[in-house]
Design an enzyme around this catalytic site. Structure first.
Site, PDB file in Angstrom:
ATOM      1  N   ASP A 120       0.731  -1.439   0.051  1.00  0.00           N
ATOM      2  CA  ASP A 120       0.027  -0.093   0.058  1.00  0.00           C
ATOM      3  C   ASP A 120       0.736   1.326   0.064  1.00  0.00           C
ATOM      4  OD1 ASP A 120       0.994  -0.230   2.511  1.00  0.00           O
ATOM      5  OD2 ASP A 120      -0.601   0.588   3.543  1.00  0.00           O
ATOM      6  N   GLU A 121       1.946   1.418  -0.168  1.00  0.00           N
ATOM      7  CA  GLU A 121       2.753   2.279  -0.443  1.00  0.00           C
ATOM      8  C   GLU A 121       4.078   2.164  -1.435  1.00  0.00           C
ATOM      9  OE1 GLU A 121       5.556   4.553   3.461  1.00  0.00           O
ATOM     10  OE2 GLU A 121       4.742   2.262   3.687  1.00  0.00           O
TER      11      GLU A 121
END
EC number: 2.7.7.7
Length: 492
Positions: A105-106
């Site tokens: 998610d990053e």
């Protein structure tokens, strides 16, 4: 350091929990905790509603339940998270060839590499704003975006923008921005370094600068001290590096009850080795070093490793190496965690002929079944991450995140997808005493009805995840020249 804020950092908001809320209308706006549900389970992530009660990642699930007794506690659905992550990473890849994933998610993006002629603050703001819109359209989820002249400051900006925001830090004011922040904000400053600095009276980045470089060199050593001082000064020359190389692949299980039976330990290690080898093959990798991790009843952790003659992705080779390593460890007093990993990764295999002969000779040997409770996976935290993640990634790191049990579907664990022959798709709210409670709803429906069944009801079966966004929606959102003006956003 760049003269324009063209490093973008994207961090999806409470990713796992947000995915569950998007998939389950009845949980929207309510506290949701994702993680291992056993007595030793660990929180992987918590929704913002749950964070108001003090719940955070890496917290023991038992403590999280006490803090937020009315929260929905769900096991992770990693297949769903990976699929959504792939969609998000494809959107980032359209912006620039330089995308550095940190976890599921990053990621960092070098906008200047995508369009050097448009590398301005205004263009960065426009791209960041439209990226967030496109992610929402494609996934139904929100992400926070930070823009700055370096990776460190872009990550700080995205953290300040959370949740669902965008912030730009213009080059030139780095020191004033950093001064009041805790020293742990700096990359490379972990708990041990922070404690060393705290004992010297240094708690903020401003105090780090005032202490001076010579003092940091004395406290932390030449290389680390110089790096911390440069970061505290706002100097971060790290480039955005695409395709970060995974150094290892591993899986872990944490057990509800300490395992003392040696045959059970052997059985679990064999299963872990098979899962680890399967993940190697799925990633198209192989490795030379097999690592066994054992956490004993008293929380002491032992690791043993064996380096093979050549890289392998063969389950039998990994299994046999792990079994040999297990013979070096005394487990008679109890084991609470087991892990098997492979490092020294390569993109090819070069099987040792003697190992192949040995596995052929053992091909007919089967591992005896051992009855007992299924393991509940424990976790480390990752950025997203993975840790950055799983984070993650990546994935977030070794596959030690809670909840991916081998008998998850048969156990009707809370949060898993099910399908009923007459009532359609739903998800498990809870189970026990031979009964399973299911809520029947879809991502695009209103909160649905709840029904309870026998766990062996012939009309109830494990189901497939439903898409969060119906096909075709959001396809008209573009990120290109002339695609619109950004609304006002915070500029630090």
């Amino acid at each position: 350091m760049r003269g324009q804020p063209t490093v973008l950092h994207l961090d999806m908001d409470a990713f796992y929990a947000s995915v569950e809320q998007a998939a389950k209308p009845s949980l929207r706006g309510k506290p949701v905790i994702v993680g291992g549900l056993g007595p030793r389970g660990v929180v992987a992530t918590a929704s913002y509603e749950a964070r108001r009660f003090g719940v955070h990642s890496a917290m023991p699930m038992a403590q999280a339940r006490r803090l937020a007794p009315h929260a929905a506690c769900l096991v992770p659905r990693f297949g769903v998270y990976r699929g959504i992550s792939e969609t998000v990473m494809r959107l980032l890849a359209e912006l620039s060839p330089l995308v550095e994933p940190l976890s599921l998610d990053e990621a960092f993006v070098d906008l200047a590499a995508g369009d050097p002629g448009a590398a301005t603050a205004d263009e960065a703001l426009r791209v960041g704003t439209l990226l967030r819109a496109r992610i929402r359209a494609a996934t139904g989820l929100t992400g926070s975006v930070g823009l700055a002249g370096s990776k460190m400051l872009a990550k700080i900006a995205s953290e300040r923008a959370k949740p669902d925001g965008l912030e730009l830090i213009p080059p030139g004011g780095e020191r004033d921005l950093l001064a009041p922040l805790p020293v742990r904000t700096l990359p490379g400053v972990g708990p041990a370094t922070a404690e060393t600095l705290r004992r010297a009276g240094i708690g903020t980045i401003g105090e780090t600068l005032r202490a001076g470089e010579d003092e940091l060199l004395r406290l932390l050593g030449k290389a680390h001290g110089a790096s911390v001082f440069a970061m505290a000064s706002g100097v971060d020359e790290r480039p955005v590096v695409p395709d970060r190389d995974t150094k290892s692949v591993s899986v872990e299980d944490t057990f509800d009850v300490d395992v003392t039976d040696r045959a059970r330990v052997r059985f679990e290690v064999a299963g872990l080795a098979d899962r680890c080898a399967r993940r190697l093959r799925e990633a198209g990798r192989s490795g030379r070093t097999v690592v066994l991790k054992v956490r004993r009843y008293d929380f002491t952790t032992l690791t043993r490793s064996e380096t093979l003659r050549g890289p392998t992705d063969d389950p039998a080779v990994v299994r046999e190496a792990a079994a040999r390593l297990l013979e070096l460890v005394d487990t008679t007093e109890g084991v609470r965690l087991l892990g098997v990993g492979v490092s020294g990764l390569a993109d090819f295999t070069q099987e040792d002929l003697f190992a192949q002969a040995a596995q052929a000779a053992r091909a007919d040997r089967t591992v005896p079944a051992v009855h007992g409770a299924q393991p509940v996976h424990g976790a480390q935290a990752g950025p997203e991450r993975p840790a950055g993640e799983d984070a993650g990634a990546a994935e977030p790191s070794p596959e030690s995140t809670p909840g991916e049990g081998r008998a998850a579907a048969r156990s009707w664990l809370p949060g898993l997808d099910v399908a009923h022959a007459r009532l359609g798709p739903g998800w498990v709210q809870g189970s026990g005493l031979g009964r399973v409670t299911v809520r029947f709803e879809r991502p695009d429906s209103t909160p649905g009805p709840v029904r309870t069944f026998s766990v062996d009801d012939p009309e109830l079966a494990p189901g497939e995840p439903l898409p969060l966004v119906p096909d075709g929606e959001g396809s008209g959102v573009l990120i290109g020249p002339g695609s619109g003006e950004p609304p006002e956003v915070p500029v630090g």
